[in-house]
Design a protein around this motif. Structure first.
Motif, PDB file in Angstrom:
ATOM      1  N   ASP A  36      17.250  21.348  46.880  1.00 36.28           N
ATOM      2  CA  ASP A  36      18.654  19.870  45.965  1.00 36.28           C
ATOM      3  C   ASP A  36      19.596  19.461  47.257  1.00 36.28           C
TER       4      ASP A  36
ATOM      5  N   ILE B  70       7.503  15.900  40.520  1.00 36.00           N
ATOM      6  CA  ILE B  70       7.710  14.503  40.977  1.00 36.00           C
ATOM      7  C   ILE B  70       8.709  14.020  40.348  1.00 36.00           C
TER       8      ILE B  70
ATOM      9  N   ASP C 281       9.770  18.106  32.783  1.00 33.75           N
ATOM     10  CA  ASP C 281      10.912  19.386  33.434  1.00 33.75           C
ATOM     11  C   ASP C 281      12.016  19.199  32.918  1.00 33.75           C
TER      12      ASP C 281
ATOM     13  N   TYR D 149      13.120  35.011  38.161  1.00 29.85           N
ATOM     14  CA  TYR D 149      12.784  35.324  38.899  1.00 29.85           C
ATOM     15  C   TYR D 149      12.290  36.952  38.966  1.00 29.85           C
TER      16      TYR D 149
HETATM   17  P1  C2E Z   1      12.997  21.979  39.598  1.00 24.38           P
HETATM   18  O1  C2E Z   1      12.543  22.178  39.603  1.00 24.38           O
HETATM   19  O2  C2E Z   1      14.032  22.759  38.536  1.00 24.38           O
HETATM   20  O3  C2E Z   1      12.860  24.339  40.178  1.00 24.38           O
HETATM   21  C1  C2E Z   1      13.222  25.027  39.907  1.00 24.38           C
HETATM   22  C2  C2E Z   1      14.073  25.375  40.614  1.00 24.38           C
HETATM   23  O4  C2E Z   1      14.667  27.055  39.596  1.00 24.38           O
HETATM   24  C3  C2E Z   1      13.460  26.313  42.008  1.00 24.38           C
HETATM   25  O5  C2E Z   1      14.458  26.096  42.489  1.00 24.38           O
HETATM   26  C4  C2E Z   1      13.626  27.327  41.659  1.00 24.38           C
HETATM   27  O6  C2E Z   1      13.758  28.210  43.275  1.00 24.38           O
HETATM   28  C5  C2E Z   1      14.504  27.804  40.954  1.00 24.38           C
HETATM   29  N1  C2E Z   1      14.435  28.832  40.192  1.00 24.38           N
HETATM   30  C6  C2E Z   1      13.396  29.480  39.740  1.00 24.38           C
HETATM   31  N2  C2E Z   1      13.214  30.304  39.418  1.00 24.38           N
HETATM   32  C7  C2E Z   1      14.928  31.124  38.996  1.00 24.38           C
HETATM   33  C8  C2E Z   1      15.390  32.513  38.323  1.00 24.38           C
HETATM   34  O7  C2E Z   1      14.963  32.803  37.575  1.00 24.38           O
HETATM   35  N3  C2E Z   1      16.669  32.040  38.399  1.00 24.38           N
HETATM   36  C9  C2E Z   1      17.093  30.707  39.279  1.00 24.38           C
HETATM   37  N4  C2E Z   1      18.898  30.830  38.943  1.00 24.38           N
HETATM   38  N5  C2E Z   1      16.794  29.870  39.543  1.00 24.38           N
HETATM   39  C10 C2E Z   1      15.197  29.821  39.599  1.00 24.38           C
HETATM   40  P2  C2E Z   1      14.624  24.877  43.838  1.00 24.38           P
HETATM   41  O8  C2E Z   1      13.837  25.695  44.636  1.00 24.38           O
HETATM   42  O9  C2E Z   1      15.638  25.167  44.352  1.00 24.38           O
HETATM   43  O10 C2E Z   1      14.662  23.369  43.280  1.00 24.38           O
HETATM   44  C11 C2E Z   1      15.542  22.854  42.989  1.00 24.38           C
HETATM   45  C12 C2E Z   1      14.961  21.637  42.614  1.00 24.38           C
HETATM   46  O11 C2E Z   1      14.698  21.060  43.586  1.00 24.38           O
HETATM   47  C13 C2E Z   1      13.194  21.030  41.638  1.00 24.38           C
HETATM   48  O12 C2E Z   1      14.322  22.175  40.779  1.00 24.38           O
HETATM   49  C14 C2E Z   1      12.762  20.181  41.709  1.00 24.38           C
HETATM   50  O13 C2E Z   1      13.525  19.990  41.092  1.00 24.38           O
HETATM   51  C15 C2E Z   1      13.407  19.872  43.150  1.00 24.38           C
HETATM   52  N6  C2E Z   1      11.493  19.806  43.742  1.00 24.38           N
HETATM   53  C16 C2E Z   1      11.513  20.825  44.261  1.00 24.38           C
HETATM   54  N7  C2E Z   1       9.986  21.041  44.937  1.00 24.38           N
HETATM   55  C17 C2E Z   1      10.119  19.375  44.435  1.00 24.38           C
HETATM   56  C18 C2E Z   1       9.168  17.927  44.851  1.00 24.38           C
HETATM   57  O14 C2E Z   1       8.034  18.968  46.100  1.00 24.38           O
HETATM   58  N8  C2E Z   1       9.592  16.935  44.769  1.00 24.38           N
HETATM   59  C19 C2E Z   1       9.955  16.809  43.787  1.00 24.38           C
HETATM   60  N9  C2E Z   1      10.587  15.782  43.811  1.00 24.38           N
HETATM   61  N10 C2E Z   1      11.788  17.451  43.685  1.00 24.38           N
HETATM   62  C20 C2E Z   1      10.890  18.682  43.899  1.00 24.38           C
END
Ligand code: C2E
Ligand code: CA
Ligand code: CA
Length: 944
Positions: free
Chosen positions: A729, A772, A833, A912
């Motif tokens: 983020d 993506i 998404d 989680y």
């Molecule tokens: P997202 O695609 O909605 O990814 C899910 C996010 O929710 C992930 O945060 C994950 O760690 C978190 N999450 C999963 N389970 C739970 C849960 O039970 N409770 C809570 N509170 N959170 C949970 P993360 O990894 O910080 O990713 C944040 C965002 O960053 C992602 O949201 C996605 O939009 C973006 N992102 C992450 N990796 C990539 C990537 O490789 N490329 C692009 N373009 N965006 C990415």
């Protein structure tokens, strides 16, 4: 006795008196005095007295006769007594004489024995000979009868000497009166002795002596032989000669000179073995239970005969058929037994004393030779080390004058030994580097501490100099008097060059040769300190080439490096000598302007630099125009320390770029710091992509109806150099803004597909879901990239899922629809998404080739408590069912949420509660823990 005599005398007198009285010649009353007088005067008185016969007279005569008789008898008795006493005296005197004689005879024998001299007597006429006991001992025979003695004597003479001796005796006995000759005798025991025979011929008899001179003779033989055969030899020849001499002198069959093996202490290695006159080479044997072991332990061993009775089990002795043995140990200079000398013979060995004393001499000579050999060997070794060591060595005498140098010295300095002999080593020290104070100090340390060590510069014969690590040692004798000085040195030119190179690399940029960031920081700080002290200004320029990345990417890195070199040169040419140009990395340069006299000067300089850089550059076949953006800051106006100054120049530079590039901007406090922070982060992220600081974590999506592991979402992480993990983020929006998302997104796709292929190969038949960004879809040939990556990694398209955020889809619906169509054709699953956060007119869904909806976790968070969220979720699920789409609920953190979703027939869950995002290896373990892999590769999740 006198009294007895007197008594007898008186009795005789009385007898005669009473007879005379009886005859009337003596008065009766006469007393003794008268009687004596009477007797003395008897002839005269006898003439007057006339005897007259009567019975009275007869009786008196008879008693007189009786008295005379008694007196005579006493006289005879006395005579006998006297005679007897004399006889007894004579006997005892004779006895004493005889005892004395016997004693002197014994003494003679004893002395003869000690002197090893026997005596003899020979009658010239009848050749009867008598010999003393010692003589028999010397001859080694039992005493014979007097008649045979001479014959026996002649028979003992050694057969080789007999004729000569017999002739000599014959002529000597006839014509001379002196006899003196030497010859050998062989006793009954077979032992040969050397004797000296001397004699004196008198009329009929020869008196002579026979002396055992074996010991003297053997020792003469040995020492003469030693001087003749052994002295002058060395090493093996010496031991061979010594062993040969021993064999010859003592006439023995075997002589061994051996040393205790250094590798096997129980073994003796021969230095020389002579066996029956021949030299046996490379002989060795084991000491255990042999007489030699006794020699090593007890020091001396002598067996005159019957050796095999003492050592019946020693095979080697049996084979040699030896009878006698003599062995003596050899000692090293430290007093430990180092070896032994042994003689063995097949006949008895006599003359123990002579044998052992001469063996002792031989052993001590052999030990000395051994020690000499060892010392020589050590010397040779030392000399070898001296000559072949890689270090240069100089040996000087007590006065400090060189007496020896080694080859390495000559090789390093170019001076031969004769060039430097008798010179003082100081002449080598480079005058340019060391003055007389240095030499004085060195000598002082050497005199005080006996040792000096350090680096110094030496001068070669050709005048060139080289750095050396040198140690000088003072060598003293036991009394503390200086004997020598030894100087050892190594040429450290290479080491110094390496050090300088390391130093250079640590402070200079390898491509341009300019100071690097480390040296720049150092110089800037020094400049600030100086400016602070002298109340001056320092100018700092931050310079970034415009579109350098483009040149690098299109023309290649070598051309890029060439350009950087050229820029560096032009920069250096534009500034004063006292100023510093440094390269911080990539296309970023900095310039420190010392003693600045106003901001305008800095501006002018910036203009000069930009002008100089803007001149066209010929890079191989390409003509390139280089432009740059410059940010400037000034000490003390724009910052009080180096960090601030750099930061502000950087901000100014960012604004120069923002405002159209190719310009120089001086820092102003109004310049936006926030945009700069993003800019700075972007720079770091670019660096992160280049230096592999990105990681992927994976989070499972599980099908609620079966518990099956359906899909795994790849989520990017940024692990900074200091280990800190940055969440997406914080950097994805920035990456999207800066366009970095394109290379970043490609990296994520490659990495995720590669990992999925591994899982697939392990039998895990799920999908990997990759997020993506819209920018990826719009600005690049995304479907082409995806196709390439799938081909490259070998992952079938059905195992890939792409997640695209709803908000972006809605904003760029037409473009997105086209791209998604192409992706769909490849066989890739597509999901929307963060569904529900965007504009929720669901009609757009009909126009898109979508497979699933991922309900945003903000809706899940409050169910089942929040009825509105519950309703939205139920509506999404129902609508999705209508459209034939699957629903994934993300952010499932507890059982209540899970049961709610389950009741509403949600297809997939992620959160989680099931598993947090984790590394591939951690996820492997998670899969093993929760699925029965053997029977069901991706079986039911055992949610507890
Ligand atoms: P997202 O695609 O909605 O990814 C899910 C996010 O929710 C992930 O945060 C994950 O760690 C978190 N999450 C999963 N389970 C739970 C849960 O039970 N409770 C809570 N509170 N959170 C949970 P993360 O990894 O910080 O990713 C944040 C965002 O960053 C992602 O949201 C996605 O939009 C973006 N992102 C992450 N990796 C990539 C990537 O490789 N490329 C692009 N373009 N965006 C990415
Ligand atoms: Ca996602
Ligand atoms: Ca999401």
């Amino acid at each position: 006795m006198a009294v007895v005599w007197r008594l007898i005398w008186i009795m005789l007198c009385f007898g005669m008196l009473s007879q005379q009285a009886a005859l009337g010649h003596v008065p009766d009353t006469a007393g003794p005095e008268q009687l004596v007088t009477f007797l003395l005067n008897q002839p005269e008185s006898s003439q007057v007295i006339n005897p007259s016969p009567s019975w009275h007279i007869h009786w008196e005569a008879l008693s007189g006769y009786l008295l005379i008789f008694a007196g005579l008898t006493g006289f005879v008795f006395l005579l006998v007594l006297l005679w007897n006493t004399r006889l007894r005296r004579e006997v005892s005197r004779r006895r004493q004489t005889e005892a004395a004689l016997r004693e002197s005879e014994q003494n003679l024998l004893h002395s003869q024995r000690i002197a090893a001299i026997g005596s003899w007597q020979l009658s010239v006429t009848d050749r009867v000979m008598t010999c003393s006991d010692e003589m028999h001992r010397i001859l080694g025979v039992e005493p014979a009868d007097a008649g045979d003695c001479y014959k026996q004597f002649l028979n003992t003479i050694h057969c080789d000497d007999r004729l000569r001796v017999e002739n000599y005796f014959y002529t000597t006995l006839r014509y001379q009166n002196e006899l003196d000759c030497q010859f050998r005798v062989t006793g009954d025991d077979g032992a040969v002795r050397y004797v000296k025979c001397q004699g004196k011929v008198t009329a009929e008899t020869v008196h002579g002596t026979l002396q055992d001179i074996t010991e003297r003779h053997l020792s003469d033989l040995f020492f003469q032989g030693f001087a003749r055969q052994v002295t002058g030899h060395h090493g093996t020849d010496y031991f061979n000669a010594l062993a040969g001499l021993l064999a010859e002198t003592f006439n023995v069959a075997y002589v061994l000179i051996g040393v205790i093996s250094k590798t096997e202490p129980g073994r003796v290695d021969s230095l020389c073995l002579i066996a029956k006159g021949k030299i046996v080479k490379d002989f060795y044997y084991y000491l255990a239970d042999t007489p030699c072991q006794k020699v090593i332990e007890n020091h001396v061993c002598f067996y005159a005969r019957d050796l095999l009775l003492h050592f019946p089990d020693v095979e080697v002795l049996q084979q040699m058929e030896v009878e006698s043995y003599a062995g003596i140990p050899m000692f090293s200079s430290e007093g430990t037994c180092s070896g032994l000398i042994v003689m063995l013979d097949q006949k008895p060995m006599l003359n123990e004393q002579a044998v052992l004393s001469l063996l002792q001499v031989a052993a001590s000579r052999a030990s000395s030779e051994l020690q000499e050999l060892e010392a020589e060997r050590q010397l040779k070794l030392t000399s070898l080390v001296f000559e072949n060591t890689q270090e240069g060595i100089i040996i000087a005498d007590a006065n400090g004058c060189i007496i020896r140098v080694n080859r390495a010295f000559t090789r390093m300095s170019g001076f031969s030994e004769s060039d430097v002999l008798e010179k003082r080593p100081e002449f080598l020290y480079s005058r340019a580097h060391h003055d007389h104070h240095f030499v004085f100090h060195l000598r002082q340390v050497l005199n005080k501490q006996g040792r000096w060590q350090g680096e110094l510069w030496n001068q070669r014969k050709d005048g060139s100099v080289f750095p050396a690590l040198q140690s000088i040692e003072r060598i003293c004798d036991n009394s503390g008097k200086v004997q020598h000085y030894i100087s050892v040195f190594t040429d450290i030119t290479e080491k110094k060059a390496d050090e300088e190179r390391i130093q250079y690399l640590a402070h200079f940029d390898a491509v341009t040769g300019l100071p690097n960031r480390v040296l720049f920081n150092d110089r800037l700080q020094q400049s600030i300190q100086r400016a602070r002290r002298f109340k001056r200004q320092v100018g700092l320029m931050f310079l970034d080439l415009d579109r350098f990345k483009y040149i690098n990417d299109t023309l290649g890195h070598p051309v890029g490096d060439l350009l950087l070199e050229l820029v560096a040169k032009r920069l250096q040419d534009s500034i004063r000598q006292s100023d510093t140009v440094a390269r911080l990395g990539g296309d970023e340069f900095v310039v420190i302007v010392e003693d600045l006299d106003g901001q305008d000067t800095l501006r002018v300089l910036a203009g000069k630099i930009m002008k100089s850089l803007s001149l066209p550059v010929q890079l191989e076949s390409h003509r390139v125009n280089v432009h740059c953006s410059i940010g400037m800051s000034v000490f003390p106006e724009h910052g009080n320390d180096a960090d601030q100054l750099v930061k502000h120049a950087d901000i100014a530079m960012y604004h120069a770029k923002e405002s159209g590039r190719n310009q120089a901007v001086l820092y102003l406090p109004e310049l936006s710091v926030r945009t700069y922070a993003n800019y700075s982060l972007e720079r770091s992220l670019r660096h992160a992509i280049d230096t592999a600081q990105l990681r992927l974590h994976y989070q499972p999506q599980v099908r609620l109806s079966s518990g099956r592991l359906d899909s795994i979402e790849a989520l990017v992480r940024w692990q900074k150099e200091d280990g800190q993990l940055v969440e997406p983020d914080q950097f994805i929006p920035l990456a999207e803004d800066s366009g970095l998302i394109v290379p970043l997104g490609k990296w994520v796709l490659q990495q995720a597909c590669r990992q999925m292929k591994c899982w697939l190969d392990q039998g895990l038949t799920m999908r990997v879901a990759v997020n993506i960004s819209g920018l990826q879809i719009i600005n690049s040939n995304w479907p082409g990239t995806v196709k390439d990556v799938l081909e490259e990694t070998g992952l079938p398209a059905r195992h890939l899922e792409l997640e695209i955020t709803e908000s972006y889809v809605i904003q760029h619906l037409d473009q997105v629809a086209e791209v998604l169509e192409q992706l769909r054709e490849l066989g890739i699953r597509i999901s929307i998404d963060d569904f529900g956060t965007g504009y929720s007119s669901l009609s757009y869904l009909k126009r898109l080739p979508v497979d699933a909806l991922k309900v945003d976790r903000s809706f899940i968070r409050d169910v089942p408590k929040s009825p509105s969220d519950g309703k939205i979720i139920s509506a999404i699920i129902a609508m999705a069912a209508q459209l034939g789409l699957e629903v994934v609920a993300e952010g499932v953190e507890n059982a209540a949420q899970l049961s709610f979703l389950s009741q509403r027939d949600c297809d997939l869950v992620q959160g989680y509660l099931i598993a947090s995002p984790q590394s591939a290896s951690e996820l492997n373990e998670w899969i093993v823990r929760h699925y029965r892999q053997e029977s069901e590769p991706a079986g039911r999740l055992l949610v507890k």
